[in-house]
Design an enzyme around this catalytic site. Structure first.
Site, mmCIF file in Angstrom:
data_model
loop_
_atom_site.group_PDB
_atom_site.id
_atom_site.type_symbol
_atom_site.label_atom_id
_atom_site.label_comp_id
_atom_site.label_asym_id
_atom_site.label_seq_id
_atom_site.Cartn_x
_atom_site.Cartn_y
_atom_site.Cartn_z
ATOM 1 N N ASP A 447 0.847 -1.187 0.000
ATOM 2 C CA ASP A 447 0.000 0.000 0.000
ATOM 3 C C ASP A 447 0.891 1.250 0.000
ATOM 4 O OD1 ASP A 447 -2.927 0.951 0.354
ATOM 5 O OD2 ASP A 447 -1.906 1.984 1.986
ATOM 6 N N TYR A 687 -1.636 10.875 3.028
ATOM 7 C CA TYR A 687 -2.415 11.227 1.844
ATOM 8 C C TYR A 687 -2.360 12.720 1.536
ATOM 9 C CZ TYR A 687 -4.675 6.625 1.956
ATOM 10 O OH TYR A 687 -4.926 5.281 1.929
ATOM 11 N N HIS A 745 -7.243 -6.454 -1.338
ATOM 12 C CA HIS A 745 -6.192 -5.491 -1.006
ATOM 13 C C HIS A 745 -5.306 -5.932 0.147
ATOM 14 C CE1 HIS A 745 -4.277 -1.584 -0.782
ATOM 15 N NE2 HIS A 745 -4.519 -1.539 0.526
#
Length: 776
Positions: A447, A687, A745
């Site tokens: 990730d 992010y 994921h």
């Protein structure tokens, strides 16, 4: 007690009450036998629930079910049970190879009892090296007495060394022991063992090191001065574990070792083969062992914990296991080092020093509130230009950074110069390695950490013992032979290679080959799910994110600071149960429409006036980032408070989501406790550096990754889809690939066996036994 556990207990009690009324006079044949089997199973279940059955019912039980109700300790022998092939088997095979009488070696080994060299060895009175010449002499005397012929180079030391090297852990048996321990059993190894001072002693040490962490007790004859089958050692076991004989099941591959235990009242299992022994163990313990068990995972108590201060006020927490070449496991959002719980033991057993890191902002690592603290440049950047940068370069031709002397192509020397040295900058991942004394490591990321490890490869190849990256000016040259001008796989599009027409790709220029020959390929990078995607300098990353619906949640995470934190921290059990799900269970997160939800009237946000963003309070979501009710009233009692439209990623999620099949309540609780320490501010800040990361990444345009690299894709990852990695070979010419079908994921926990297999195979071929691309 959890709701699911309460339901299970209630159901078990109902079944038990129903079966109590089974008539002793049930019909003969199949129905009666079926009733007996059902009663056996239920009685075992009752025992584990702390329930009791009436005598009339107990009289119908089989012996196995009665034993299962009492058992609470499982004791395993080492050789022949937990370790295969056994030394006894090796001695028998040696007898056959040397045409010796049956049991010549094994008999000599066993008949040295009592008070012979072997008993002294097993009781720790002498070491292995002291025992060997005594055993050699005993075998020679026995050969003369039995008319057998021993070869001149006969050596007990060599026979035992080969047998020890050939042994490995019996994984199905170990899995059974782990399953029993999870169910509440105390587990123990009881073995006749010796003090190994031989030159091959590392094999025994490694085995005992791995096994020891999965068992509550280890009782070795050489340490306690007692051996099987002496009754004293079994009494010692009972005293040490504080149990009664009928509470113990004991597994051994020698019947002579089981007899004293059975005479004392223990349940015993003779291990002839693993499959049959496990079936019997299932029966007596009332436990079903899965045919394809998950890899053994580690718990926080199984690993060493450490901290590294990477700069004043900032430290990284990590866990460690194993020895050998260093591997740094880096997790993504919203995870923890614990997400690698299935990989840590497997990689350590494969011969690596595994360091799983709590990334910055997570768990026991520091979690500074500033957004810029989580920029890739800060996490990966170096103090100043290093040797690798002299090879790599920092910009594209024709920039003047690279100068090439005139002369024939075959003889041209290369003079490399760079821009002036940069000012010192923090470099957290590099500092992490420096302070642990690790010059180079394999970085494996998932990730967000996948982005980090690709950046480490681009901007710090020397710390991953890379083959290097190259940015060359175009070189001119002529060739008198019939060659074709092709692009070099390394410095393309800035270098052309004169190549024979049939030469297969990838091609390397002479200069690249010479540079590659001087570099060490023994460290590498790997990414799970996250592809390497060079930045597009002409397109803003936010525009790119806006164009892909499934990335909508990333827009939600951007601003205002505190909105996503409030939602995710409100009920963290709900949060993690909603995130950690398989691909076919991902129906709870609103990833595509996170910015299209209904407005909220109030949120738990930092007040911009009195709390300065450091403390949380209930605030009104106003147009100027949020004021608490008191501050809003003091500033203007008549001021109109406008409500912005806030969003959510969990709006369609129930307050108590069902538990996914890939997690347990205990594992979810671990994540909850970790995020109670750190909160979501730091993790979400990863992010919030999108633009900053993009500008920095553009400095590496044109670079290629030539260190060993692995990309693992997951078929059903709805965000990081496999097709996103389609063109990676253009930038990583020697890329190796792995693909996991029917996987979403959360790759490490959804398909841990497949992940371990791919990683270990790649590490053993590319890191421990690396190929050298310069020879292509």
């Amino acid at each position: 007690m959890k709701a699911e556990e309460a339901d299970g207990v209630l159901g078990a009690k109902m079944r038990i009450q129903m079966l109590i009324h089974l008539s002793p006079n049930s019909p003969e044949g199949t129905e009666r036998e079926e009733n007996r089997r059902t009663l056996d199973q239920t009685s075992a279940e009752a025992g584990f629930l702390g329930l009791s059955l009436p005598v009339s019912c107990l009289s119908q039980l089989g012996a196995a079910a009665r034993a299962a109700m009492a058992l609470r300790v499982a004791a395993f022998d080492l050789d022949g049970v937990l370790a295969l092939p056994s030394i006894a088997g090796a001695l028998r095979r040696t007898e056959e190879a040397l045409a010796l009488p049956r049991d010549f070696l094994l008999g000599a080994f066993q008949t040295e009892f009592p008070e012979g060299p072997t008993e002294q060895l097993m009781k720790g009175k002498i070491t292995f090296s002291q025992w060997v010449p005594l055993m050699d002499e005993s075998c020679r005397k026995s050969s003369k007495a039995r008319g057998a012929s021993l070869p001149e180079n006969f050596s007990i030391r060599e026979i035992f060394s080969q047998a020890m090297a050939a042994r490995s852990i019996n994984r199905p048996m170990l899995q059974a022991a782990v399953a029993l321990k999870k169910k509440g059993f105390t587990t123990c190894i009881v073995t006749n063992n010796w003090l190994d001072d031989s030159d091959k002693r590392d094999s025994l040490a490694q085995m005992m090191c791995e096994l020891g962490q999965h068992f509550d007790f280890l009782i070795e004859s050489c340490q306690v001065g007692m051996i099987k089958p002496e009754p004293q050692i079994y009494k010692f076991v009972l005293d040490t574990l504080k149990v009664k004989p009928n509470e113990v099941v004991f597994l051994d591959d020698f019947g002579s070792n089981l007899k004293p235990a059975r005479d004392m009242g223990m349940t015993t299992i003779l291990v002839r083969d693993t499959t049959s022994a496990l079936r019997e163990l299932e029966k007596v313990t009332g436990t079903q062992f899965p045919e394809d068990p998950l890899p053994i995972q580690c718990s926080p108590n199984d690993v060493s914990h450490g901290y590294v201060t990477v700069k004043p006020g900032t430290r990284l927490h990590f866990v460690e296991m194993g020895s050998g070449p260093a591997i740094c496991l880096c997790h993504g959002f919203p995870e923890s080092w614990f997400s690698w719980r299935y990989q840590i033991p497997a990689l350590a057993q494969a011969g690596f020093r595994v360091l799983a890191i709590d990334m910055k902002g997570y768990g026991d690592s520091s979690s500074p509130p500033e957004i810029e603290e989580y920029a890739m440049e800060l996490l990966c950047k170096t103090h100043q230009k290093r040797a690798s940068d002299l090879i790599t370069g920092g910009c594209e031709p024709p920039c003047g950074c690279w100068e090439l002397d005139s002369g024939p192509l075959e003889e041209q020397p290369v003079l490399l110069t760079t821009e002036p040295s940069l000012q010192p900058e923090p470099m957290e991942m590099v500092t992490f390695l420096d302070k642990l004394g690790i010059p180079q490591a394999v970085f494996i990321g998932h990730d967000w950490a996948g982005v980090l490890v690709w950046n480490m490869a681009l901007f710090h190849p020397e710390r991953v013992r890379s083959l290097g990256f190259f940015n060359y000016k175009a070189m001119a040259g002529t060739c008198s032979r019939t060659h074709i001008l092709k692009r070099c796989a390394v410095c393309s599009p800035h270098d052309m290679v004169w190549s024979p027409p049939q030469q297969p790709q990838p091609l390397l220029s002479r200069l690249c080959r010479e540079l590659l020959d001087d570099l060490d390929p023994n460290r590498a990078v790997a990414s799970l799910n996250t592809p390497f995607m060079p930045p597009n300098p002409d397109v803003s990353p936010m525009k790119f994110i806006e164009s892909i619906p499934v990335f909508n949640y990333q827009l939600y995470f951007q601003k205002p600071v505190g909105v996503a934190e409030a939602e995710l921290e409100k009920n963290m059990s709900r949060t993690f149960k909603s995130f950690f799900r398989t691909s076919d269970e991902m129906d709870l997160l609103t990833v595509q429409k996170a910015t299209e939800m209904e407005p909220l009237t109030s949120l738990l946000l930092p007040c911009s006036e009195c709390l300065a963003g450091e403390t949380w309070a209930e605030v009104l979501p106003t147009e100027n980032s949020g004021l608490c009710r008191d501050c809003a009233g003091r500033q203007s009692s008549s001021k109109e408070v406008r409500h912005e439209k806030f969003w959510g990623i969990l709006v369609d999620t129930p307050e108590d989501p069902r538990l996914s099949k890939i997690t347990t309540e205990e594992e979810i609780e671990f994540y909850v406790q970790q995020f109670k320490k750190s909160g979501f501010r730091g993790p979400l800040n990863w992010y919030r550096n999108t633009e900053r990361n993009w500008k920095w990444n553009c400095k590496g345009l044109g670079r290629k990754i030539l260190i060993p690299a692995l990309m693992v894709t997951a078929e059903k990852d709805i965000v990081l889809r496999p097709e996103m990695s389609k063109n990676m070979e253009e930038w990583i010419p020697f890329l190796k690939r792995g693909h996991i079908e029917d996987c979403g994921h959360w790759t490490q926990i959804e398909k841990p066996a497949e992940v371990n297999q791919i990683l270990i195979k790649w590490l053993q071929t590319e890191v421990q036994n690396p190929s050298v691309p310069s020879k292509i």
